[in-house]
Write an enzyme that holds these catalytic residues in place. Structure first.
Site, short mmCIF file in Angstrom:
data_model
loop_
_atom_site.label_atom_id
_atom_site.label_comp_id
_atom_site.label_asym_id
_atom_site.label_seq_id
_atom_site.Cartn_x
_atom_site.Cartn_y
_atom_site.Cartn_z
N SER A 1 -6.71 8.23 0.21
CA SER A 1 -7.26 8.90 1.41
C SER A 1 -7.32 10.41 1.21
CB SER A 1 -6.40 8.61 2.64
OG SER A 1 -6.29 7.22 2.86
N ASP B 1 7.94 5.73 -1.73
CA ASP B 1 8.43 4.41 -2.08
C ASP B 1 9.51 4.03 -1.07
OD1 ASP B 1 9.56 2.16 -3.18
OD2 ASP B 1 10.40 3.18 -4.92
N ASP C 1 12.28 -1.50 -1.45
CA ASP C 1 13.06 -1.83 -2.64
C ASP C 1 13.15 -3.34 -2.82
OD1 ASP C 1 13.49 0.77 -3.26
OD2 ASP C 1 15.59 0.84 -2.67
#
Length: 781
Positions: free
Chosen positions: A233, A306, A309
């Protein structure tokens, strides 16, 4: 149920959008003006009626899409798709998004809960109104079930909580098992030195190339038993010092898969207390992102953090229970069994298991091993709905920032501007605090060594308000430098788009920027990596015949990927073949995800984010001979170029003067039911249109290597907000506002989108009412 539909069926599925409707559950009533593009502008004298009307209007245009997203999240897509939906359904059942959504609803504030309840009532009022149903229901032989409040949260998660970083981690684990951790680390360098960052604006990454030999060794050790288990984006804001109006501008677009109907639904909402205009998600109230109210405008790009997990769990059965090992003790897991119904096939039972790390998404109890996914949006309810609700009503940039303090899924970048002259950038979401080794793949869950230590505090998340640079640019590139104290991710996108947009903004210096200038940046199709690859092709020797002619097309080319360019076709074909050559050399038997011999998006993602950008960088700066890849690189460019030219000859003929990039590069929109109902595909799929650009330019019209240039991802919206006069705002979506294939608004924005044109964000209510294509009153019974 029928596998065939007629043109009359398409027309008859469109509901009445003009006659007044008398409905229960609406208090004083509401008015829906639809403009010439079918976009609803909704007014009411109270909030409850406003969101009721939004739910009603959205169901009129997008009911089947809402319902399909609901079924996808619930792991029930097979009910409509048959066996084609099974793999997706198995994963979604294991993700237990039904439970997660209900937890989020429980923690909503009374105001946000009332908004959802009103919206839900509007959706159900349409379902119960006796209006014709979308044509898709006649294909599947189904009917929509009653909408429930928690469904509004659920359908948001299909493209957010349900996506994320876990796929890349699973693939890195497979790659490390295939070629070894040392080679995997060598071709997974993370961010390159000199990569443009978001904060501070204009800064470049100065650390060494990231590597993770030790971490990836641990991944291999943790996942050895799972090898047999199936497992972008743009946004920017510029200072009022640089604009014609003296107030900032904010613009951008969101890049995702091109879906049918389009992901976003344009909407304008107003009560006496507030109004907002922006891109909504069908099934979810408000205009959550890419929106503005009377005071603040904001965009959004994926922050890339991130937050998911993967924990490898040791599992066993103990009677009717399932247990998992943690720090030497066997703990009881939460277990249930659900049945997937399959259209035209046999039903299938799925065992759902959840440890304290999260639900098991891969592996099985009987194998003794499984992979649990940990996600901030799945560990108890979170107040992300309140964050969007507060943003919608914010009156200053600071209030916008405070509102997003409770945002959860996914972590987002927000460029913004307000009527007081403030502009800037926010990085918002819940990012777990843990070690970097969690970022490279599945980690052992039984040791207790990789647990989360809460979340990064809001005050320590990156932000930039009124920077001296005079602009902020966020395009999924690296957010912060190596000295940032928290781990965010190893897997940022390239900085090509961000760097090009920065160049375009710099070119405006000395000129007072306008909305039209922002639109020209949307339209930019100049490729930064093309310069290095074309330079290397130009240096090839002993080329003759068609190869010499094709190389000559690149001489003096300005790297602009316009649809009528022959040089763009040569570059793109060569670049695509280079993807294949790099994958074959680097990935061994896992190269099939790039070459097209297997379905594996992880291979393509790793190649585009890490290996290929490093290869292109070294190609440009002359350091390719120093690359630690573990394979020869000398002949790759020539092999790729010759293969690319051969491809063009095979597809477009041997007369290079007739080669055009647009002839190859066309939109690839496909309706979700077209595979299950091929007889109806021509009627429910939108027309294909040519497009400029590729995945590395601001007009990021992307195509995976196996897709042979069919545009599968791209801007699913574009927007420009002008706080000096909101009526100057512009926007566009691919396809159109309606989800009905028989509607004139099903794809009436498509050609404009492909030509990078926009339509006005109508803001003046007298203009809206006077020019409305339809006006409908929703009245109390």
């Amino acid at each position: 149920m029928t596998n065939q539909i007629t043109d009359a069926d398409l027309r008859n599925a469109i509901p009445d959008m003009e006659s007044d409707q008398k409905l229960a559950d609406i208090v004083n009533g509401a008015t829906i003006h639809r403009d010439k593009w079918g976009i609803p502008h909704i007014t009411a004298d109270n909030e409850s009626d406003l969101f009721f009307a939004q739910g009603f209007a959205t169901a009129q245009d997008r009911l089947w899409q809402m319902d399909y997203d609901r079924l996808r999240c619930l792991g029930r897509a097979s009910e409509q798709l048959g066996d084609l939906g099974l793999a997706q359904d198995r994963l979604m059942r294991r993700r237990a998004l039904k439970i997660v959504s209900k937890r989020d609803l429980e923690v909503c504030s009374p105001e946000a809960r009332a908004m959802i309840t009103a919206y839900t009532a509007g959706v159900n009022a349409f379902i119960e109104s006796g209006a014709p149903l979308p044509v898709e229901y006649s294909l599947t032989g189904t009917k929509p079930e009653k909408w429930e409040d928690w469904h509004c949260i659920l359908v948001y998660k299909v493209r957010n909580t349900a996506e994320g970083s876990f796929q890349a981690k699973l693939w890195l684990a497979k790659l490390a098992a295939e070629i070894g951790p040392e080679r995997t680390a060598a071709i997974s360098p993370g961010s390159q030195p000199g990569a443009l960052m978001t904060v501070p604006p204009g800064a470049e990454y100065s650390g060494a190339a990231l590597n993770a030999i030790e971490e990836l060794t641990n991944v291999v050790n943790a996942t050895e038993m799972l090898r047999e288990t199936d497992g972008g984006s743009n946004g920017w804001a510029i200072s009022g010092d640089r604009t014609e109006s003296g107030l900032p501008l904010v613009a951008g677009d969101s890049h995702r898969g091109l879906e049918v109907p389009n992901v976003y639904y344009q909407v304008h909402l107003k009560t006496p207390e507030f109004q907002t205009l922006g891109h909504s998600i069908p099934g979810v109230p408000m205009a959550m992102h890419f929106a503005h109210n009377d005071f603040v405008g904001w965009g959004m790009t994926h922050g890339g953090a991130d937050t998911q997990d993967l924990f490898v769990e040791q599992l066993r059965r103990a009677g009717n229970k399932v247990e998992y090992l943690f720090k030497g003790d066997w703990l009881e897991a939460v277990r249930s069994v659900e049945t997937i119904s399959v259209r035209g096939g046999e039903s299938e039972d799925v065992e759902i298991v959840e440890t304290h790390h999260g639900p098991i998404i891969s592996g099985s109890v009987d194998s003794g091993w499984g992979v649990a996914i940990s996600d901030p949006g799945s560990r108890g309810g979170t107040k992300w709905v309140d964050a969007a609700y507060g943003a919608m009503k914010s009156k200053t940039a600071d209030e916008l920032e405070s509102a997003f303090d409770t945002w959860t899924d996914r972590v987002n970048n927000y460029p913004y501007a307000d009527v007081d002259g403030n502009f800037g950038y926010l990085f918002k979401g819940r990012v777990p605090s843990r070690g970097q080794e969690n970022g490279w793949g599945p980690v052992p869950g039984w040791t207790g060594e990789h647990e989360w230590n809460g979340f990064i505090p809001n005050a320590e998340l990156p932000r930039s308000k009124n920077p001296d640079s005079g602009w902020v640019v966020t395009c999924n590139q690296r957010v912060v430098d190596e000295d940032y104290e928290h781990y965010l991710t190893h897997l940022y996108g390239t900085d090509y788009r961000a760097r090009r947009i920065r160049q375009r903004i710099d070119e405006l210096e000395g000129k007072k920027a306008t909305v039209a200038d922002m639109s020209s940046i949307h339209a930019d199709t100049v490729s930064i990596p093309a310069k290095a690859l074309c330079g290397a092709i130009g240096a090839l020797e002993a080329l003759d015949g068609i190869y010499s002619t094709a190389a000559g097309l690149l001489t003096g080319w300005d790297q602009d990927l316009l649809e009528d360019s022959a040089a763009a076709a040569v570059y793109a074909a060569s670049s695509r073949e280079l993807n294949k050559q790099l994958a074959i050399a680097a990935y061994g038997s896992l190269a099939g995800g790039v070459t097209g011999e297997a379905v594996d998006a992880g291979a393509e993602d790793q190649l585009r984010r890490q290996l290929k950008p490093d290869f292109i960088r070294r190609l440009g700066d002359g350091t390719l001979g120093e690359a630690p890849y573990g394979f020869e690189t000398d002949k790759l460019v020539e092999i790729a170029f010759r293969a690319g030219v051969d491809y063009l000859v095979g597809r477009l003929g041997d007369d290079s003067s007739k080669w055009r990039w647009g002839e190859l590069h066309k939109t690839g929109h496909v309706h979700p039911l077209s595979g299950a109902f091929p007889e109806a595909a021509a009627q429910i799929n939108p027309p294909k249109v040519e497009a400029s650009g590729d995945g590395d330019v601001p007009f990021a019209s992307g195509s995976s290597t196996p897709a042979e240039f069919a545009v599968k991802t791209g801007p699913i919206n574009r927007y420009i907000h002008d706080p000096s006069n909101w009526s100057n705002g512009r926007w566009i979506v691919p396809l159109g506002s309606s989800g009905h294939p028989g509607s004139s608004h099903f794809s009436d924005q498509q050609v404009m989108w492909a030509k990078i044109e926009t339509i006005p964000q109508l803001w003046d209510w007298s203009e809206i009412a006077e020019g409305a294509e339809t006006t409908q009153q929703l009245l109390p019974e």
